[in-house]
Design a protein around this motif. Structure first.
Motif, PDB file in Angstrom:
ATOM      1  N   MET A   1       0.832  -1.195   0.000  1.00 45.41           N
ATOM      2  CA  MET A   1       0.000   0.000   0.000  1.00 45.41           C
ATOM      3  C   MET A   1       0.871   1.251   0.000  1.00 45.41           C
ATOM      4  SD  MET A   1      -3.317   0.717   0.315  1.00 45.41           S
ATOM      5  CE  MET A   1      -4.308   2.065   0.749  1.00 45.41           C
ATOM      6  N   ALA A   2       1.979   1.250   0.732  1.00 43.68           N
ATOM      7  CA  ALA A   2       2.860   2.416   0.799  1.00 43.68           C
ATOM      8  C   ALA A   2       3.487   2.694  -0.560  1.00 43.68           C
ATOM      9  CB  ALA A   2       3.933   2.207   1.854  1.00 43.68           C
ATOM     10  N   LYS A   3       3.795   1.607  -1.316  1.00 46.98           N
ATOM     11  CA  LYS A   3       4.400   1.780  -2.627  1.00 46.98           C
ATOM     12  C   LYS A   3       3.404   2.440  -3.588  1.00 46.98           C
ATOM     13  CE  LYS A   3       6.822  -0.639  -6.262  1.00 46.98           C
ATOM     14  NZ  LYS A   3       7.273  -1.906  -6.809  1.00 46.98           N
ATOM     15  N   ILE A   4       2.157   2.060  -3.513  1.00 51.53           N
ATOM     16  CA  ILE A   4       1.134   2.644  -4.374  1.00 51.53           C
ATOM     17  C   ILE A   4       0.964   4.126  -4.047  1.00 51.53           C
ATOM     18  CG2 ILE A   4      -1.321   2.631  -4.952  1.00 51.53           C
ATOM     19  CD1 ILE A   4      -1.248  -0.405  -4.586  1.00 51.53           C
ATOM     20  N   ASP A   5       0.948   4.480  -2.767  1.00 48.41           N
ATOM     21  CA  ASP A   5       0.813   5.873  -2.373  1.00 48.41           C
ATOM     22  C   ASP A   5       1.995   6.691  -2.885  1.00 48.41           C
ATOM     23  OD1 ASP A   5      -1.606   5.494  -1.140  1.00 48.41           O
ATOM     24  OD2 ASP A   5      -0.745   5.222   0.865  1.00 48.41           O
TER      25      ASP A   5
ATOM     26  N   LYS B   1       1.495   7.295  -6.570  1.00 46.59           N
ATOM     27  CA  LYS B   1       0.461   8.299  -6.795  1.00 46.59           C
ATOM     28  C   LYS B   1       1.028   9.696  -6.552  1.00 46.59           C
ATOM     29  CE  LYS B   1      -3.660   5.630  -5.587  1.00 46.59           C
ATOM     30  NZ  LYS B   1      -4.768   5.517  -4.624  1.00 46.59           N
ATOM     31  N   ARG B   2       1.787   9.841  -5.482  1.00 43.22           N
ATOM     32  CA  ARG B   2       2.367  11.151  -5.176  1.00 43.22           C
ATOM     33  C   ARG B   2       3.334  11.574  -6.270  1.00 43.22           C
ATOM     34  NH1 ARG B   2       3.418  10.311   1.224  1.00 43.22           N
ATOM     35  NH2 ARG B   2       1.291  10.764   1.867  1.00 43.22           N
ATOM     36  N   SER B   3       4.135  10.634  -6.732  1.00 44.74           N
ATOM     37  CA  SER B   3       5.094  10.935  -7.793  1.00 44.74           C
ATOM     38  C   SER B   3       4.358  11.382  -9.058  1.00 44.74           C
ATOM     39  CB  SER B   3       5.949   9.714  -8.084  1.00 44.74           C
ATOM     40  OG  SER B   3       6.812   9.959  -9.163  1.00 44.74           O
TER      41      SER B   3
ATOM     42  N   ILE C   1       1.335  12.687  -9.240  1.00 41.57           N
ATOM     43  CA  ILE C   1       0.696  13.979  -8.986  1.00 41.57           C
ATOM     44  C   ILE C   1       1.727  15.102  -9.057  1.00 41.57           C
ATOM     45  CG2 ILE C   1      -0.479  15.368  -7.237  1.00 41.57           C
ATOM     46  CD1 ILE C   1      -1.980  12.801  -6.440  1.00 41.57           C
ATOM     47  N   LYS C   2       2.908  14.888  -8.498  1.00 40.98           N
ATOM     48  CA  LYS C   2       3.966  15.901  -8.561  1.00 40.98           C
ATOM     49  C   LYS C   2       4.337  16.201 -10.009  1.00 40.98           C
ATOM     50  CE  LYS C   2       6.243  14.915  -4.165  1.00 40.98           C
ATOM     51  NZ  LYS C   2       7.483  14.409  -3.559  1.00 40.98           N
ATOM     52  N   LYS C   3       4.501  15.158 -10.800  1.00 39.40           N
ATOM     53  CA  LYS C   3       4.863  15.346 -12.211  1.00 39.40           C
ATOM     54  C   LYS C   3       3.750  16.060 -12.969  1.00 39.40           C
ATOM     55  CE  LYS C   3       7.950  11.397 -12.374  1.00 39.40           C
ATOM     56  NZ  LYS C   3       8.143  10.026 -12.834  1.00 39.40           N
ATOM     57  N   ALA C   4       2.510  15.692 -12.675  1.00 36.02           N
ATOM     58  CA  ALA C   4       1.380  16.333 -13.338  1.00 36.02           C
ATOM     59  C   ALA C   4       1.324  17.813 -12.979  1.00 36.02           C
ATOM     60  CB  ALA C   4       0.079  15.640 -12.955  1.00 36.02           C
ATOM     61  N   MET C   5       1.602  18.154 -11.750  1.00 34.78           N
ATOM     62  CA  MET C   5       1.589  19.556 -11.327  1.00 34.78           C
ATOM     63  C   MET C   5       2.695  20.347 -12.020  1.00 34.78           C
ATOM     64  SD  MET C   5      -0.932  19.998  -9.265  1.00 34.78           S
ATOM     65  CE  MET C   5      -0.611  21.366  -8.217  1.00 34.78           C
ATOM     66  N   VAL C   6       3.867  19.749 -12.170  1.00 33.24           N
ATOM     67  CA  VAL C   6       4.978  20.425 -12.847  1.00 33.24           C
ATOM     68  C   VAL C   6       4.628  20.676 -14.310  1.00 33.24           C
ATOM     69  CG1 VAL C   6       7.356  20.120 -13.656  1.00 33.24           C
ATOM     70  CG2 VAL C   6       6.767  19.577 -11.290  1.00 33.24           C
ATOM     71  N   VAL C   7       4.050  19.679 -14.968  1.00 33.20           N
ATOM     72  CA  VAL C   7       3.671  19.826 -16.375  1.00 33.20           C
ATOM     73  C   VAL C   7       2.580  20.888 -16.519  1.00 33.20           C
ATOM     74  CG1 VAL C   7       2.572  18.640 -18.320  1.00 33.20           C
ATOM     75  CG2 VAL C   7       4.388  17.518 -17.034  1.00 33.20           C
ATOM     76  N   ALA C   8       1.597  20.869 -15.629  1.00 31.40           N
ATOM     77  CA  ALA C   8       0.518  21.860 -15.689  1.00 31.40           C
ATOM     78  C   ALA C   8       1.063  23.268 -15.461  1.00 31.40           C
ATOM     79  CB  ALA C   8      -0.561  21.533 -14.661  1.00 31.40           C
ATOM     80  N   GLY C   9       1.975  23.421 -14.523  1.00 31.12           N
ATOM     81  CA  GLY C   9       2.579  24.730 -14.261  1.00 31.12           C
ATOM     82  C   GLY C   9       3.368  25.231 -15.452  1.00 31.12           C
ATOM     83  N   ALA C  10       4.115  24.338 -16.076  1.00 27.97           N
ATOM     84  CA  ALA C  10       4.895  24.723 -17.256  1.00 27.97           C
ATOM     85  C   ALA C  10       3.971  25.135 -18.397  1.00 27.97           C
ATOM     86  CB  ALA C  10       5.788  23.558 -17.690  1.00 27.97           C
ATOM     87  N   ALA C  11       2.865  24.423 -18.559  1.00 29.58           N
ATOM     88  CA  ALA C  11       1.914  24.773 -19.623  1.00 29.58           C
ATOM     89  C   ALA C  11       1.315  26.153 -19.372  1.00 29.58           C
ATOM     90  CB  ALA C  11       0.819  23.718 -19.706  1.00 29.58           C
TER      91      ALA C  11
END
Length: 60
Positions: free
Chosen positions: A1-5, A8-10, A12-22
């Motif tokens: 379960m910890a690995k899945i979390d 997910k965090r990784s 989400i972090k990448k998605a936020m960076v891509v969204a910010g760059a866009a």
């Protein structure tokens, strides 16, 4: 379960960076487009003898 979390965090972090760059790049493009627009009343060419001759040939 910890690995899945962690995955997910990784993701989400990448998605936020891509969204910010866009957002940053989109704003820069809009600003550049606005600055590149010619001002109202700006003369884009001068009417010269060559232009007048050319326009006369179009009327014939």
């Amino acid at each position: 379960m910890a690995k899945i979390d962690g995955e997910k965090r990784s993701f989400i972090k990448k998605a936020m960076v891509v969204a910010g760059a866009a957002l940053v790049l989109g704003g820069a493009k809009a600003r550049a487009k606005k600055e590149a627009a010619p001002a109202k009343g700006e003369i884009l060419y001068r009417e010269t003898e060559a232009f007048r001759k050319y326009y006369e040939t179009l009327k014939r």
